[in-house]
Design an enzyme around this catalytic site. Structure first.
Site, PDB file in Angstrom:
ATOM      1  N   SER A 119       0.817  -1.215   0.000  1.00  0.00           N
ATOM      2  CA  SER A 119       0.000   0.000   0.000  1.00  0.00           C
ATOM      3  C   SER A 119       0.847   1.260   0.000  1.00  0.00           C
ATOM      4  O   SER A 119       0.306   2.360   0.022  1.00  0.00           O
ATOM      5  CB  SER A 119      -0.922  -0.010   1.226  1.00  0.00           C
ATOM      6  OG  SER A 119      -0.174  -0.271   2.400  1.00  0.00           O
ATOM      7  N   HIS A 140      -2.890  -3.331  -5.854  1.00  0.00           N
ATOM      8  CA  HIS A 140      -3.273  -2.970  -4.496  1.00  0.00           C
ATOM      9  C   HIS A 140      -4.787  -3.099  -4.303  1.00  0.00           C
ATOM     10  O   HIS A 140      -5.570  -2.268  -4.767  1.00  0.00           O
ATOM     11  CB  HIS A 140      -2.814  -1.541  -4.191  1.00  0.00           C
ATOM     12  CG  HIS A 140      -3.165  -1.066  -2.823  1.00  0.00           C
ATOM     13  ND1 HIS A 140      -3.404   0.264  -2.528  1.00  0.00           N
ATOM     14  CD2 HIS A 140      -3.316  -1.740  -1.652  1.00  0.00           C
ATOM     15  CE1 HIS A 140      -3.693   0.376  -1.246  1.00  0.00           C
ATOM     16  NE2 HIS A 140      -3.645  -0.815  -0.696  1.00  0.00           N
ATOM     17  N   GLU A 152      -6.082  -0.680  -7.120  1.00  0.00           N
ATOM     18  CA  GLU A 152      -5.145   0.355  -7.556  1.00  0.00           C
ATOM     19  C   GLU A 152      -3.976  -0.346  -8.260  1.00  0.00           C
ATOM     20  O   GLU A 152      -3.335  -1.220  -7.681  1.00  0.00           O
ATOM     21  CB  GLU A 152      -4.656   1.121  -6.325  1.00  0.00           C
ATOM     22  CG  GLU A 152      -4.014   2.442  -6.599  1.00  0.00           C
ATOM     23  CD  GLU A 152      -3.674   3.190  -5.314  1.00  0.00           C
ATOM     24  OE1 GLU A 152      -3.496   4.407  -5.389  1.00  0.00           O
ATOM     25  OE2 GLU A 152      -3.565   2.555  -4.241  1.00  0.00           O
ATOM     26  N   ASN A 190      -3.475   5.681  -0.294  1.00  0.00           N
ATOM     27  CA  ASN A 190      -2.936   5.901   1.041  1.00  0.00           C
ATOM     28  C   ASN A 190      -2.209   7.220   1.204  1.00  0.00           C
ATOM     29  O   ASN A 190      -1.990   7.669   2.331  1.00  0.00           O
ATOM     30  CB  ASN A 190      -2.043   4.732   1.442  1.00  0.00           C
ATOM     31  CG  ASN A 190      -2.887   3.545   1.855  1.00  0.00           C
ATOM     32  OD1 ASN A 190      -3.909   3.692   2.488  1.00  0.00           O
ATOM     33  ND2 ASN A 190      -2.465   2.349   1.460  1.00  0.00           N
TER      34      ASN A 190
END
Length: 283
Positions: A119, A140, A152, A190
């Protein structure tokens, strides 16, 4: 590429969720972890979720059995030599991930794509551990994997277009919605989410509000489905801290400095739901 066997490194919360959606898409899956207890726990969680789906009428009992039958468990990384595509979903610890990729590069077939569910750790840095950087990519998933639609997808500087397209198409096959991100610490998800969580921890640290008050404000005032502190407990406070440290070290910007209270909780072993105690008590 024709992907028939999908390898998953890690049978924890993310890994077993990824294994489940991959198997539900019709792929054969190898779910690997470091010991039998972990893979058995991962299979038990998949079985539990599929059982609930049967009870709700979302799938049949035969479909449940078929999904479980396509998942092979493993405690030997060498089993990944059978995989056409591998996703690493181990703990968010850079040295551990780097070693896994070095090993996979030696074990897997030359044309096998190696992806990571990291992440925050830059894909280019991970790809440099291998002799196939063009076949390394970020994939991700969001937690909980069977429910969340987003994947992602992050290309490293050396990732080929063929690797990207294969990963994009695989996400669609899993019933997910892919989104492309460039290779910067934290990527998109993130880089936005974790500083918000970190600021919520600072609010608690400075006694601006209780955990309940902070989460209520964000749920009812900002229409978030879950408050940031409850979400941090779900993610794992150790993972939150690791991502904040990656952002801070990657950008050298003080706005990414992890809150001292977050570090204190992690040092105390209060990691959230998985340990029974985080910002809330789950025992």
């Amino acid at each position: 590429m024709d992907i028939k066997t999908y390898g998953v490194i890690g049978a924890g919360q993310m890994g077993n969720g990824i294994a489940q959606v991959a198997s539900m898409s019709g792929l054969n899956v190898i779910m690997n972890d470091i010991n039998t207890e972990f893979v058995e726990r991962g299979m038990a969680n998949i079985t539990k979720i599929l059982g609930k789906n049967v009870d709700k009428g979302k799938i049949t009992a035969d479909e449940k059995d078929a999904v479980l039958g396509r998942i092979k468990t493993s405690v030997a990384l060498k089993d990944m030599e059978e995989a056409d595509f591998v996703v690493e979903a181990a703990t968010e610890n850079e040295p551990i991930k780097m070693q896994i990729f070095k090993d996979l590069d030696e074990i897997c077939k030359p044309d096998t794509i190696l992806s990571t569910n990291t992440s925050s750790i830059p894909i280019g840095r991970i790809a440099a551990q291998t002799k196939r950087p063009e076949k390394v990519i970020g994939m991700h998933f969001m937690n909980p994997v069977p429910v969340m639609k987003l994947v992602e997808i992050i290309k490293g500087i050396a990732t080929s277009e063929e690797t990207f397209k294969t990963t994009w198409d695989l996400s669609l096959k899993f019933g997910k919605t892919p989104a492309e991100a460039n290779d910067y610490p934290g990527f998109i998800a993130n880089r936005i989410l974790l500083p918000m969580i970190n600021e919520a921890v600072f609010c608690l640290y400075h006694s601006v509000g209780t955990p309940e008050a902070i989460d209520t404000v964000m749920k009812l005032g900002m229409n978030h489905p879950m408050g940031p502190l409850a979400l941090a407990d779900l993610i794992g406070l150790d993972t939150c801290l690791a991502i904040m440290e990656t952002l801070y070290n990657g950008f050298k910007d003080s706005k990414y400095r992890p809150c001292p209270l977050l570090r204190k909780y992690v040092e105390a072993g209060w990691l959230g739901r998985k340990t029974g105690r985080g910002f809330y008590n789950y025992r």
